[in-house]
Scaffold this motif. Structure first.
Motif, PDB file in Angstrom:
ATOM      1  N   GLN A   1       8.221   6.432  10.939  1.00 28.61           N
ATOM      2  CA  GLN A   1       6.851   6.766  11.321  1.00 28.61           C
ATOM      3  C   GLN A   1       5.847   5.881  10.592  1.00 28.61           C
ATOM      4  OE1 GLN A   1       6.105  10.964  10.848  1.00 28.61           O
ATOM      5  NE2 GLN A   1       7.838  11.561  12.123  1.00 28.61           N
TER       6      GLN A   1
ATOM      7  N   ASP B   1       6.147   2.279  11.913  1.00 30.32           N
ATOM      8  CA  ASP B   1       5.587   2.091  13.248  1.00 30.32           C
ATOM      9  C   ASP B   1       4.065   2.201  13.270  1.00 30.32           C
ATOM     10  OD1 ASP B   1       7.961   1.521  14.473  1.00 30.32           O
ATOM     11  OD2 ASP B   1       8.380   3.577  15.071  1.00 30.32           O
ATOM     12  N   LYS B   2       3.509   2.874  12.255  1.00 24.81           N
ATOM     13  CA  LYS B   2       2.048   2.976  12.179  1.00 24.81           C
ATOM     14  C   LYS B   2       1.452   1.908  11.276  1.00 24.81           C
ATOM     15  CE  LYS B   2       1.880   7.937  13.144  1.00 24.81           C
ATOM     16  NZ  LYS B   2       1.556   9.277  12.611  1.00 24.81           N
ATOM     17  N   SER B   3       2.315   1.113  10.665  1.00 19.82           N
ATOM     18  CA  SER B   3       1.838   0.074   9.753  1.00 19.82           C
ATOM     19  C   SER B   3       1.073  -1.004  10.513  1.00 19.82           C
ATOM     20  CB  SER B   3       3.027  -0.565   9.025  1.00 19.82           C
ATOM     21  OG  SER B   3       2.611  -1.695   8.286  1.00 19.82           O
TER      22      SER B   3
ATOM     23  N   LYS C   1       5.002  -2.889  15.611  1.00 18.17           N
ATOM     24  CA  LYS C   1       3.879  -3.820  15.459  1.00 18.17           C
ATOM     25  C   LYS C   1       4.302  -5.236  15.853  1.00 18.17           C
ATOM     26  CE  LYS C   1      -0.433  -4.273  14.240  1.00 18.17           C
ATOM     27  NZ  LYS C   1      -1.496  -3.484  14.899  1.00 18.17           N
TER      28      LYS C   1
END
Length: 481
Positions: free
Chosen positions: A164, A167-169, A189
């Protein structure tokens, strides 16, 4: 602990003997030995970590328990297994006794269950055997896997959290195995920036080299070699090539990690394309500003030269010598540039002095000389209105100060005078004495160098004087005619 015992049906004897054939043994054609069931169970029941018990599949009665079972759940012989193990009043809905007996007799049946008696989770291996009285029984070995499951659960949570976060980085994240040089993980990303899906990049057929601009392959391979040798590599800038052939200027930070049991490289890649574009625009803006600034400087120099013809060559010569001294002293490029601008403008204040005084062919009177001495302060007043990136106005103001405090306009002492002004002072004296002035002929370079040598550490900074003398002694500088 899991004990796996294979009981082939044809090897079970009605005289309560069981032929054992363990998966870890090689029979080499020899017939397996026969061991009485009770002796077998007694030998296995000493396992201190597993619950070992024998049950009647028809009545659910517990026929035997080992010491660990007694210690954990009590002496349950003669009691119902569903009550002791699960705290129920009737057999479990998911009871698998019928799967262990009958046609599956002798085959291992694996299951997991949670005991409501002690809230522990067990991995159970069950199989049918012939009990000592001739009836079919079920031999079970239950290993406590509660901690294992907790660890597995924690690891799954960590993996999910990492996924999580990754993937949000805002950065691209790569994990590359050191031995195979294959990318085994990348986040979403990457798809957004490079256009490749994680599945494409993690494919064994995909070459990570195709992502890197050719001119950056050398530095990338060097970093990889360091990691192969077990060393860390410093961060570095490089350019990645997207699926649609765009170049993405990036900076990568790498660390050695363990991933799925293998040594791997964790790479965090930050797209700095926008920052680089901003830097380019700022540089262009700075160059444009400098161009305008130098235009202003040129206009001011031209104005002063028109009033005093002697100023023209003087300021140019002083600027070149002052810059040479600064470079000899290993000053920064910024300081050298500030000296160049200040030197070209250091006599701008003379624009306010009457022309007849500036060009007077005779020695000046004390009043006239006092008036001329105001030019450094006037120059400061003119230049302070211009927003130079360096202290140009201050350098011009101080270029007639002496380190012993006898200079003008403020009589500053050594620690209060800028190093750029100290350099300009020496360059100004040497140039003025070496060349012709309106009121006298040239005194020559030798007298000029004697002057600064004689007054080193008195009027002039010692380091500046030494640098100036070195330039001329080693023929590193000459005035242009």
């Amino acid at each position: 602990m899991i004990i796996v015992i294979i009981f082939p049906k044809k090897q079970v004897c009605t005289s309560c003997q069981i032929i054992i054939k363990c998966s870890c043994m090689k029979t080499s054609g020899k017939k397996p030995s026969k061991i009485p069931a009770k002796q077998l169970i007694d030998s296995l029941s000493n396992d201190p970590d597993s619950l070992i018990y024998v049950t009647d599949p028809k009545t659910f009665e517990i026929l035997f328990v080992n010491k660990h079972f007694k210690k954990t759940l009590g002496n349950a012989v003669g009691k119902k297994c569903y009550k002791i193990l699960h705290g129920l009043t009737k057999p479990c809905d998911k009871c698998h006794n019928d799967k262990i007996t009958g046609k599956n007799y002798g085959k291992a049946f694996l299951s997991e269950y949670s005991s409501s008696k002690n809230n522990r989770l067990y991995h159970c291996v069950c199989r049918g055997i012939r009990w000592s009285d001739g009836r079919t029984a079920i031999y079970s070995t239950a290993s406590d896997i509660t901690k294992n499951k907790q660890v597995e659960s924690s690891l799954e949570e960590i993996k999910e959290t990492f996924k999580q976060v990754a993937d949000k980085s805002p950065n691209m994240i790569f994990i590359t195995r050191v031995d195979t040089k294959q990318v085994v993980y990348t986040n979403n990303k990457t798809r957004e920036i490079l256009g490749y899906s994680p599945e494409e990049i993690c494919s064994p057929k995909f070459s990570f080299v195709k992502l890197i601009a050719p001119e950056y392959l050398r530095i990338t391979r060097h970093a990889l070699e360091l990691h192969i040798q077990g060393q860390e590599a410093p961060s570095y800038e490089y350019e990645l090539i997207s699926k649609d052939s765009r170049r993405i200027h990036s900076i990568i930070n790498t660390k050695l990690i363990k991933y799925q049991g293998n040594t791997a490289i964790l790479g965090i890649v930050t797209d700095i394309s926008k920052q680089k574009q901003i830097e380019i625009e700022l540089k262009k803006g700075l160059e444009k500003t400098k161009s305008v600034m130098y235009g202003v400087v040129s206009s001011l120099v031209m104005a002063s030269e028109k009033r005093d013809p002697y100023v023209a060559g003087h300021q140019e010569h002083v600027a070149k010598l002052a810059c040479a001294i600064a470079q000899e002293m290993k000053l920064s490029a910024e300081q050298v540039e500030s000296i160049q601008v200040a030197a070209n403008l250091h006599d701008i204040g003379k624009i306010n002095i009457p022309n007849e005084i500036l060009t007077k062919p005779a020695k000046l009177t004390s009043i006239e000389y006092s008036l001329v001495k105001t030019h450094s302060q006037i120059g400061f007043e003119i230049l302070k209105m211009i927003d130079f990136p360096w202290p140009v106005a201050k350098i011009v103001q101080q270029h007639h100060e002496h380190i012993d405090g006898t200079g003008y306009p403020d009589g500053l002492s050594e620690k209060n005078i800028l190093i750029e002004a100290k350099i300009l002072t020496v360059a100004d004296v040497v140039e003025a004495m070496a060349h012709r002035r309106p009121y006298r002929g040239a005194l020559g370079l030798k007298k000029a160098l004697d002057e600064i040598s004689r007054n080193k550490n008195i009027l002039y900074d010692a380091a500046v004087v030494d640098a100036c003398l070195t330039l001329f002694k080693k023929n590193k500088f000459k005035f242009k005619k």
